[in-house]
Design a protein around this motif. Structure first.
Motif, PDB file in Angstrom:
ATOM      1  N   PHE A  53       0.815  -1.211   0.000  1.00  0.00           N
ATOM      2  CA  PHE A  53       0.000   0.000   0.000  1.00  0.00           C
ATOM      3  C   PHE A  53       0.856   1.272   0.000  1.00  0.00           C
ATOM      4  N   ASN A  54       2.030   1.213  -0.582  1.00  0.00           N
ATOM      5  CA  ASN A  54       2.914   2.382  -0.602  1.00  0.00           C
ATOM      6  C   ASN A  54       2.725   3.215  -1.868  1.00  0.00           C
ATOM      7  N   PHE A  55       1.496   3.550  -2.168  1.00  0.00           N
ATOM      8  CA  PHE A  55       1.188   4.261  -3.412  1.00  0.00           C
ATOM      9  C   PHE A  55       1.755   5.681  -3.473  1.00  0.00           C
ATOM     10  N   PRO A  56       1.886   6.418  -2.361  1.00  0.00           N
ATOM     11  CA  PRO A  56       2.530   7.731  -2.475  1.00  0.00           C
ATOM     12  C   PRO A  56       3.922   7.652  -3.086  1.00  0.00           C
ATOM     13  N   ILE A  57       4.675   6.595  -2.755  1.00  0.00           N
ATOM     14  CA  ILE A  57       6.013   6.426  -3.310  1.00  0.00           C
ATOM     15  C   ILE A  57       5.935   6.075  -4.789  1.00  0.00           C
ATOM     16  N   TRP A  58       5.125   5.077  -5.113  1.00  0.00           N
ATOM     17  CA  TRP A  58       5.095   4.569  -6.482  1.00  0.00           C
ATOM     18  C   TRP A  58       4.476   5.550  -7.465  1.00  0.00           C
ATOM     19  N   LEU A  59       3.384   6.178  -7.079  1.00  0.00           N
ATOM     20  CA  LEU A  59       2.724   7.072  -8.033  1.00  0.00           C
ATOM     21  C   LEU A  59       3.558   8.314  -8.309  1.00  0.00           C
ATOM     22  N   THR A  60       4.214   8.851  -7.271  1.00  0.00           N
ATOM     23  CA  THR A  60       5.103   9.991  -7.535  1.00  0.00           C
ATOM     24  C   THR A  60       6.271   9.565  -8.422  1.00  0.00           C
ATOM     25  N   ALA A  61       6.825   8.373  -8.188  1.00  0.00           N
ATOM     26  CA  ALA A  61       7.958   7.905  -8.984  1.00  0.00           C
ATOM     27  C   ALA A  61       7.543   7.628 -10.429  1.00  0.00           C
ATOM     28  N   PHE A  62       6.393   6.999 -10.638  1.00  0.00           N
ATOM     29  CA  PHE A  62       5.935   6.739 -12.003  1.00  0.00           C
ATOM     30  C   PHE A  62       5.643   8.040 -12.740  1.00  0.00           C
ATOM     31  N   ALA A  63       5.014   9.001 -12.045  1.00  0.00           N
ATOM     32  CA  ALA A  63       4.696  10.271 -12.689  1.00  0.00           C
ATOM     33  C   ALA A  63       5.960  11.046 -13.043  1.00  0.00           C
ATOM     34  N   ASP A  64       6.923  11.083 -12.136  1.00  0.00           N
ATOM     35  CA  ASP A  64       8.098  11.938 -12.325  1.00  0.00           C
ATOM     36  C   ASP A  64       9.205  11.254 -13.118  1.00  0.00           C
ATOM     37  N   GLN A  65       9.450   9.955 -12.850  1.00  0.00           N
ATOM     38  CA  GLN A  65      10.630   9.297 -13.394  1.00  0.00           C
ATOM     39  C   GLN A  65      10.347   8.368 -14.566  1.00  0.00           C
TER      40      GLN A  65
ATOM     41  N   GLY B 190      -2.069  13.982 -10.045  1.00  0.00           N
ATOM     42  CA  GLY B 190      -3.391  14.034  -9.413  1.00  0.00           C
ATOM     43  C   GLY B 190      -4.385  13.130 -10.114  1.00  0.00           C
ATOM     44  N   LEU B 191      -4.285  13.044 -11.455  1.00  0.00           N
ATOM     45  CA  LEU B 191      -5.183  12.171 -12.211  1.00  0.00           C
ATOM     46  C   LEU B 191      -4.990  10.708 -11.826  1.00  0.00           C
ATOM     47  N   LEU B 192      -3.749  10.283 -11.645  1.00  0.00           N
ATOM     48  CA  LEU B 192      -3.494   8.895 -11.250  1.00  0.00           C
ATOM     49  C   LEU B 192      -4.183   8.568  -9.925  1.00  0.00           C
ATOM     50  N   ASN B 193      -4.084   9.479  -8.968  1.00  0.00           N
ATOM     51  CA  ASN B 193      -4.746   9.265  -7.678  1.00  0.00           C
ATOM     52  C   ASN B 193      -6.260   9.254  -7.823  1.00  0.00           C
ATOM     53  N   THR B 194      -6.781  10.102  -8.712  1.00  0.00           N
ATOM     54  CA  THR B 194      -8.225  10.164  -8.919  1.00  0.00           C
ATOM     55  C   THR B 194      -8.742   8.873  -9.549  1.00  0.00           C
ATOM     56  N   LEU B 195      -8.026   8.329 -10.513  1.00  0.00           N
ATOM     57  CA  LEU B 195      -8.458   7.084 -11.144  1.00  0.00           C
ATOM     58  C   LEU B 195      -8.433   5.926 -10.150  1.00  0.00           C
ATOM     59  N   MET B 196      -7.409   5.891  -9.321  1.00  0.00           N
ATOM     60  CA  MET B 196      -7.363   4.836  -8.311  1.00  0.00           C
ATOM     61  C   MET B 196      -8.514   4.983  -7.317  1.00  0.00           C
ATOM     62  N   ALA B 197      -8.835   6.220  -6.982  1.00  0.00           N
ATOM     63  CA  ALA B 197      -9.947   6.467  -6.059  1.00  0.00           C
ATOM     64  C   ALA B 197     -11.277   6.054  -6.673  1.00  0.00           C
ATOM     65  N   THR B 198     -11.416   6.184  -7.992  1.00  0.00           N
ATOM     66  CA  THR B 198     -12.642   5.753  -8.666  1.00  0.00           C
ATOM     67  C   THR B 198     -12.873   4.269  -8.443  1.00  0.00           C
ATOM     68  N   GLY B 199     -11.824   3.477  -8.624  1.00  0.00           N
ATOM     69  CA  GLY B 199     -11.949   2.052  -8.357  1.00  0.00           C
ATOM     70  C   GLY B 199     -12.216   1.754  -6.900  1.00  0.00           C
ATOM     71  N   SER B 200     -11.553   2.482  -6.009  1.00  0.00           N
ATOM     72  CA  SER B 200     -11.753   2.264  -4.576  1.00  0.00           C
ATOM     73  C   SER B 200     -13.184   2.587  -4.161  1.00  0.00           C
TER      74      SER B 200
END
Length: 459
Positions: free
Chosen positions: A269-281, A291-301
């Protein structure tokens, strides 16, 4: 109390063993008495709680996204984001059980008034530092730790206060709606945070988060004490931590969900690490796409939470199966070749991850006697969130050293292996064997007690 029968044949959790002999008459949800997706909202106190929570949760998600992006901007390191996350959850690991003792001992509404106010003040403090241009990464680390200290008390109190608002029959529904509330805010918060960061910087997002905590404070003040379900509070005394641990240790229906959620929470559940890394790197996109990545994940949740609210029961087989699928989806998402494929996979990932969380939470609450619920849920929250100080720096280090894809896949692999192993343990503990039923024209896999002899085929 029964020790349960294993992964497939385990019954859903039973209601409170020691119900209040003179319960306060509970308002029936509007319409019929039939349980529906939103039945808990027919109860006034819970409706107030739900309304205040959606406002504060929106601010919380704004602050989380802004905090992670701010740390990445100040340091350029995914490991630093992991350290921030670890500091926020370290107090839960160190002091989590004490929060449960407090929740069992004192009036929960009064505790929540104090903790929600303290959380708001932390948000305002970080806003002042950021808007003044004085913020440094150690400021963020310090406030993250202070937030964690408050959460040690707030989390078990808030989780167990649900039963006082809705009663035992509505706990699964209310727990699912709480998750839906949190994920609904997650749809709005990251998008607003991304827009604010791009337009005016991080400070305003932190300020709004602090001010949004006024909503749950007002909601708590407006509740009617006469309509709360009275729960016997634990008396002040020695040995209450040991009593809670001994209580859990003797009940497999509590031990195994807590162990599984510990592995999942620590590594997967370490999504803050992974999503920032995928977006930036990996995909080299800005804060708006993050922000969109977090929103899409929240849609499923959110979808997962609403489905859980309709289900109304929790079984260990669903928990194990969802955890296996969750790990597999993380591995698949880690290998996504394009931004949009990765983004779309976050929807089912959020749905299954939320199912794991809600199923474990409601199973543990309903299998626990009311007088012990604060201590048991504090252990649950300590294992779920308290593992983050261990898992987040480790996963952050893997992400920095070997890349975001490897870090994400590692978390998924741990979840998959842990769920499969615990599933096998539950089968052995419950004395089960796998049965393949070929009747009715299609195969059906079930787990049945070993003493059952009438098997069509056994594998």
């Amino acid at each position: 109390m029964s020790t349960g029968h294993g992964a497939d044949s385990a019954p859903g959790p039973t209601p409170d063993r020691n119900p209040n002999p003179n319960p306060v008459p509970e308002p029936t949800p509007e319409g019929t008495g039939k349980r529906t997706t939103f039945s808990s909202l027919g109860i006034r106190n819970y409706r107030l709680f739900f309304t205040g929570a959606i406002v504060s949760n929106t601010g919380t998600w704004m602050a989380r996204i802004t905090q992670d992006w701010l740390v990445l901007s100040l340091t350029g390191s995914a490991a630093a984001v992991g350290i921030t996350t670890a500091l926020q959850f370290l107090p839960m690991l160190l002091f989590g059980l004490y929060g449960g003792v407090i929740a069992d001992r004192y009036p929960k509404r009064n505790i929540l008034l104090l903790t929600q106010t303290a959380l708001g003040l932390c948000g305002v403090a970080l806003a002042v530092l950021t808007l003044s241009g004085q913020v440094q990464v150690w400021h963020v680390y310090l406030i993250a730790f202070l937030l964690g200290m408050v959460t040690v008390i707030d989390n078990p109190t808030r989780q167990t206060f649900v039963s006082e608002m809705v009663g035992p029959d509505q706990i699964p529904n209310a727990v699912s709606l709480n998750s839906a509330n949190f994920q609904s805010a997650r749809l709005v918060g990251p998008a607003v945070a991304g827009a604010l960061i791009s337009a005016v910087g991080s400070g305003l997002a932190f300020l709004l988060n602090g001010l949004f905590f006024l909503a749950p404070v007002v909601a708590l003040l407006r509740m009617r004490s006469s309509e709360l379900h009275r729960v016997e509070r634990a008396p002040r005394g020695k040995g209450q931590l040991r009593e809670g641990l001994k209580y859990v240790a003797g009940r497999p229906e509590l031990v195994w969900p807590i162990v599984l959620i510990g592995f999942v929470g620590t590594f997967a559940f370490n999504f803050p690490i992974w999503l920032t890394a995928f977006a930036d790197q990996v995909f080299h996109v800005g804060p708006g796409s993050y922000g969109l990545l977090n929103t899409l994940m929240a849609t499923g949740s959110l979808a997962g939470a609403l489905l859980s609210a309709r289900r109304g029961s929790s079984r260990l087989r669903m928990l194990v199966g969802a955890a296996v699928l969750f790990g597999a989806l993380e591995i698949v998402a880690a290998l996504s070749p394009s931004f949009w494929m990765f983004a779309l996979l976050l929807v089912p990932l959020g749905m299954v991850g939320l199912t794991v969380n809600v199923t474990a939470n409601s199973s543990v609450q309903l299998a626990t006697d009311p007088a012990m619920r604060g201590r048991v849920m504090s252990l649950y929250m300590m294992v779920f969130f308290g593992g983050t100080p261990l898992g987040a720096p480790f996963v952050g280090w893997i992400t920095d050293t070997y890349g975001a894809r490897t870090g994400f896949a590692t978390g998924g692999a741990v979840s998959l292996v842990a769920a499969a192993a615990i599933g096998l343990v539950l089968i052995r503990v419950g004395g089960l064997r796998m049965r393949v039923d070929l009747r009715q024209g299609r195969p059906r896999v079930r787990f049945v007690p070993r003493e059952e002899r009438q098997l069509t085929a056994v594998a």
